[in-house]
Design a protein around this motif. Structure first.
Motif, PDB file in Angstrom:
ATOM      1  N   ASN A 291     -40.706 -67.287  13.784  1.00  0.00           N
ATOM      2  CA  ASN A 291     -41.736 -66.342  14.720  1.00  0.00           C
ATOM      3  C   ASN A 291     -42.240 -66.919  15.800  1.00  0.00           C
ATOM      4  O   ASN A 291     -43.080 -67.745  15.946  1.00  0.00           O
ATOM      5  N   LEU A 292     -41.335 -66.643  16.825  1.00  0.00           N
ATOM      6  CA  LEU A 292     -41.448 -67.009  18.081  1.00  0.00           C
ATOM      7  C   LEU A 292     -42.887 -67.215  18.924  1.00  0.00           C
ATOM      8  O   LEU A 292     -43.306 -67.979  19.430  1.00  0.00           O
TER       9      LEU A 292
ATOM     10  N   GLY B 271     -40.591 -61.471  17.401  1.00  0.00           N
ATOM     11  CA  GLY B 271     -41.775 -60.999  16.795  1.00  0.00           C
ATOM     12  C   GLY B 271     -42.137 -59.551  16.256  1.00  0.00           C
ATOM     13  O   GLY B 271     -41.496 -58.608  16.792  1.00  0.00           O
ATOM     14  N   ALA B 272     -43.286 -59.300  15.361  1.00  0.00           N
ATOM     15  CA  ALA B 272     -43.315 -57.928  14.893  1.00  0.00           C
ATOM     16  C   ALA B 272     -44.959 -58.504  14.490  1.00  0.00           C
ATOM     17  O   ALA B 272     -45.415 -59.401  14.413  1.00  0.00           O
TER      18      ALA B 272
ATOM     19  N   THR C 131     -45.936 -56.746  24.580  1.00  0.00           N
ATOM     20  CA  THR C 131     -45.316 -55.347  24.747  1.00  0.00           C
ATOM     21  C   THR C 131     -43.835 -55.627  24.532  1.00  0.00           C
ATOM     22  O   THR C 131     -43.236 -56.740  24.504  1.00  0.00           O
ATOM     23  N   PRO C 132     -43.033 -54.544  24.317  1.00  0.00           N
ATOM     24  CA  PRO C 132     -41.570 -54.563  23.960  1.00  0.00           C
ATOM     25  C   PRO C 132     -40.900 -55.340  24.872  1.00  0.00           C
ATOM     26  O   PRO C 132     -39.969 -56.332  24.822  1.00  0.00           O
ATOM     27  N   GLY C 133     -41.229 -55.164  26.220  1.00  0.00           N
ATOM     28  CA  GLY C 133     -40.572 -55.865  27.522  1.00  0.00           C
ATOM     29  C   GLY C 133     -41.095 -57.336  27.386  1.00  0.00           C
ATOM     30  O   GLY C 133     -39.902 -58.132  27.600  1.00  0.00           O
ATOM     31  N   GLU C 134     -42.236 -57.459  27.328  1.00  0.00           N
ATOM     32  CA  GLU C 134     -42.677 -59.011  27.170  1.00  0.00           C
ATOM     33  C   GLU C 134     -42.103 -59.774  26.090  1.00  0.00           C
ATOM     34  O   GLU C 134     -41.790 -61.019  26.352  1.00  0.00           O
ATOM     35  N   ALA C 135     -41.974 -58.990  25.049  1.00  0.00           N
ATOM     36  CA  ALA C 135     -41.226 -59.805  23.660  1.00  0.00           C
ATOM     37  C   ALA C 135     -39.957 -60.123  24.049  1.00  0.00           C
ATOM     38  O   ALA C 135     -39.297 -61.328  23.806  1.00  0.00           O
TER      39      ALA C 135
ATOM     40  N   ALA D 230     -35.806 -64.292  25.582  1.00  0.00           N
ATOM     41  CA  ALA D 230     -34.676 -64.495  26.328  1.00  0.00           C
ATOM     42  C   ALA D 230     -35.260 -65.943  27.001  1.00  0.00           C
ATOM     43  O   ALA D 230     -33.994 -66.826  26.970  1.00  0.00           O
ATOM     44  N   GLU D 231     -36.295 -66.258  27.352  1.00  0.00           N
ATOM     45  CA  GLU D 231     -36.814 -67.400  28.083  1.00  0.00           C
ATOM     46  C   GLU D 231     -36.490 -68.761  26.950  1.00  0.00           C
ATOM     47  O   GLU D 231     -36.196 -69.786  27.247  1.00  0.00           O
ATOM     48  N   ALA D 232     -36.971 -68.419  25.849  1.00  0.00           N
ATOM     49  CA  ALA D 232     -37.043 -69.289  24.601  1.00  0.00           C
ATOM     50  C   ALA D 232     -35.577 -69.990  24.259  1.00  0.00           C
ATOM     51  O   ALA D 232     -35.571 -70.905  24.050  1.00  0.00           O
TER      52      ALA D 232
END
Length: 283
Positions: free
Chosen positions: A75-76, A106-107, A121-125, A130-132
Motif C-alpha cells: 500500500n504505497l 492505493g484504494a 486523485t487518480p492522477g495524483e495516485a 510512477a515516482e515511487a
C-alpha cells in the motif's frame, strides 16, 4: 499466442487474520513444504483485523526455506517508497534472496486518510506510483537518489542493496497504469475478479505496445494472476484452465487465495505439475 518466455510459478495468497495469528504461519509452512514458488499476503495497514503485512512476511521468511515472499500489493500511500525500498531489501538479504516487491497505487481512500495518509486523485495516485518506482530502484543501486513531486528524496544514501535483482510488479488496471507497466515495471499482477480472462488480451496489448515504444521487449514483463479460490471441478480440469491462460495469454505465475493446508497441497502437488506438463507439451 503470446509466449513471453518466463518459467511457470505457482503460489498462494494468505489472509493474516489478527484473530488467528498462528494460522498464516501454518499455511506458509505447508506452502513451503509442498514446493510452491511464491507466497504473498495483502497489505491493508488500516485494518486492525489483519496483521501487518511486512511483519508477517518477515516471520514467514524466517520459518520457510525456499518459497519467495512479497506483499500483494504494498500500500504505497501508507508506505513511503524510501522506507519501503529499505524494508524490502532488508527482507531480501535476511531471507537469502527470497523477497520480491509488488506495488499498488492505493484504494480505500477514506481508510487511508483516516490513518493519516494522503487522499490522492487518480492522477495524483498515478504520479506518486510512477515516482515511487524510480525512488525504490535508485535506493537499490549505487548512485544518487531521485526525487519528485510526491516523494521528495534529497541527500539520502542508497542501500541496503538486495541480495538478488528484486523485481517490481504492479497491481494496476487502467490503460494509463498498463502503459506505465510496459515502460517501467518487471511484472503485471492483476486479479481475476477485476480483470477476467476475456480482458487479458487488450490489457496485454497495451503493456506490449508501451514496452516497445520505450525500447523494451514485452518479454521483460512477467504476467502474474491472482486467482480468487479453488474452482469447482477436478484438479485435471483446473490444470487445463490454467494451462489455457498460460498458452493463450502468457500468464506465467498463478497466485491462489487459500485458507486450508489441503488446498495448498492440491494446488502444489496435483495442479501445478499438470499445468507444467500441459504447457510444455503444447508450446
Amino acid at each position: 499466442m503470446p509466449d513471453y518466455g518466463h518459467d511457470l510459478r505457482f503460489g498462494v495468497i494468505l489472509l493474516p487474520e489478527t484473530a488467528r495469528p498462528d494460522a498464516v504461519i501454518r499455511l506458509a509452512e505447508a506452502a513451503d513444504t509442498a514446493g510452491l514458488d511464491l507466497l504473498s499476503v495483502p497489505d491493508h495497514p488500516y485494518r486492525p483485523d489483519l496483521l501487518d503485512a511486512w511483519t508477517v512476511l518477515s516471520v514467514v521468511a524466517a520459518r520457510t526455506e525456499r518459497v519467495r515472499v512479497f506483499p500483494n500489493v504494498a500500500n504505497l500511500p501508507l508506505r513511503p517508497p524510501a522506507v519501503l525500498a529499505r524494508s524490502a531489501a532488508s527482507l531480501d538479504l535476511l531471507s537469502g534472496g527470497r523477497a520480491e516487491l509488488a506495488l499498488g497505487a492505493g484504494a480505500y481512500w477514506d481508510d487511508i486518510a483516516a490513518q493519516g495518509g494522503p487522499r490522492y486523485t487518480p492522477g495524483e495516485a498515478f504520479d506518486a506510483l510512477a515516482e515511487a518506482i524510480d525512488v525504490v530502484r535508485a535506493l537499490w543501486t549505487p548512485g544518487p537518489p531521485v526525487s519528485g513531486t510526491h516523494h521528495r528524496i534529497t541527500g539520502t544514501p542508497p542501500g541496503p542493496f538486495p541480495a538478488h535483482r528484486m523485481e517490481i510488479w504492479l497491481g494496476a488496471l487502467g490503460p494509463r497504469m498498463l502503459r506505465l507497466i510496459g515502460r517501467t515495471a518487471d511484472g503485471w499482477l492483476p486479479s481475476m475478479t477485476r480483470i477476467p480472462p476475456d480482458r487479458l488480451p487488450a490489457a496485454n496489448a497495451l503493456i506490449d505496445e508501451a514496452a516497445r515504444k520505450a525500447g523494451r521487449s514485452p518479454s521483460e514483463i512477467r504476467r502474474l494472476y491472482n486467482l480468487p479460490g479453488v474452482p469447482s471441478g477436478s484438479a485435471g480440469e483446473w490444470a487445463e484452465q490454467l494451462a489455457g491462460l498460460a498458452l493463450t495469454h502468457g500468464v506465467s505465475a498463478f497466485l491462489l487465495s487459500v485458507d486450508s493446508a489441503d488446498a495448498v497441497r492440491v494446488f502444489a502437488r496435483e495442479v501445478a505439475p499438470r499445468v507444467r506438463e500441459l504447457v510444455a507439451s503444447r508450446r
